[in-house]
Design a protein around this motif. Structure first.
Motif: not given
Length: 361
Positions: A318-346
């Motif tokens: 969660a901390a990494a996602a929040t930090v990366l959201g402030e960084i942005g960029g194509d690589e980050v967007v791709a990684a967060l898109t994949e991570a957003s499929k997590s089975g953990n609802v929160i």
């Protein structure tokens, strides 16, 4: 409300039904007419602590019509909630209540004296300072301790000599004095007095408290203090990149965590020091390092942060996602898109929010 209804409410307060208790308590606590004052005072002696508490709540409606000394005993009532209600009554009584407490500081009843000194620490009225200084010289160490703690909340410079003098008292009183000295502007002579506490080899908590007072003035040698408690405080107060880098390699995880947090607050980011902490064996350290690296845009750091999206601990992810959201960029967007499929609802919700932030960069 008539007298019969009042007495019914008193009995209802003693009910085992919480809803009935609450309705009855609210009905009595709404009373403001002076004719009810004798009844309220009478039921202050009830054996049921909830009744005593409600009576004290209700007395707050009668400020200016009551004499505060008669309520001093409730500051050391056997029931904690009653004590809290009594303290609130005194807090709202302003000068008359403060005067009653000041007079009680000279009481021969040590229990009453203790309660009065403790309550005065909440008032922050100048007229309370002298009685508290007087109480700091009491024979009973418990009273001295609470007097020093109470003085610690007053910003007036004239309390500093008393706090410094208390550094030669018993351990718990020295700790109270050090707590009161934190954040104050001290003279070079005062600092020398505090430095002497660093020599206390028997109580690491006293050394740690002294470090918190000294802040960046703490001697470098205390980065190697045998107590992790002391080293942890050193890590939280020093601003030296060199010392913080050293503490990031400490054997104690809490010290590494504090050092990482402090490094993250410096203007010049130390990426090379923080990067190894992203794979630390302790999740709290990894999370602290992630947060500390939030302002970095170095490609290798961003890649390492993306790796933390797969950390074993959701909190680090969660901390990494929040930090990366402030960084942005194509690589980050791709990684967060994949991570957003997590089975953990929160975690999925946090990651999606981060993704939305990254897309706006």
């Amino acid at each position: 409300m008539d007298e019969k209804t009042f007495l019914c409410c008193i009995e209802a307060i003693k009910s085992s039904d919480v809803a009935i208790q609450e309705d009855a308590a609210n009905a009595i606590a709404a009373l403001t007419e002076e004719r009810w004052l004798p009844q309220i005072l009478h039921h202050l002696n009830d054996a049921n602590p909830l009744v005593r508490r409600v009576m004290l709540w209700t007395l707050r409606n009668y400020t200016g019509k009551i004499s505060y000394p008669q309520f001093l005993a409730y500051l050391h009532d056997p029931d904690m909630a009653v004590r809290e209600a009594a303290l609130l009554l005194f807090m709202e009584g302003e000068k008359p209540a403060c005067d009653a407490l000041v007079a009680a500081v000279s009481s021969e009843n040590e229990e009453l004296q203790f309660s009065a000194v403790q309550a005065l620490g909440q008032f922050r009225r100048p007229e309370a300072i002298d009685p508290l200084i007087q109480a700091a010289g009491a024979k009973n160490p418990d009273i001295r301790e609470v007097a020093v703690l109470s003085l610690g909340v007053y910003s007036e410079k004239r309390v500093i000599p008393l706090l410094l003098a208390s550094l030669k008292d018993e351990p718990q009183i020295r700790l109270a004095a050090l707590e009161g000295l934190r954040g104050r502007e001290l003279s070079p002579e005062d600092i020398v007095t505090v430095l002497e506490c660093l020599r206390d080899t028997d109580f690491p908590e006293i050394r740690a408290a002294a470090v918190a007072v000294l802040g960046p003035l703490v001697p470098e040698e205390f980065t190697e203090d045998p107590s992790p408690q002391v080293r942890r405080v050193v890590a939280s107060v020093v601003a030296s990149q060199k010392l913080l880098a050293k503490l990031c390699g400490d054997t104690d995880a809490s010290v590494r965590m504090a050092a990482a947090e402090s490094l993250g607050k410096l203007e010049e980011l130390q990426e090379d020091v923080l990067l190894p902490l992203l794979t630390d064996s302790v999740p709290g350290v990894r999370r602290a390092a992630v947060t500390a690296l939030a302002s970095s845009r170095r490609p290798d750091v961003v890649a390492a942060l993306i790796d933390r999206l797969h950390d074993p601990k959701p909190g680090v992810q969660a901390a990494a996602a929040t930090v990366l959201g402030e960084i942005g960029g194509d690589e980050v967007v791709a990684a967060l898109t994949e991570a957003s499929k997590s089975g953990n609802v929160i975690l999925r919700g946090i990651t999606k929010n981060a993704l939305n932030a990254a897309l706006k960069k």
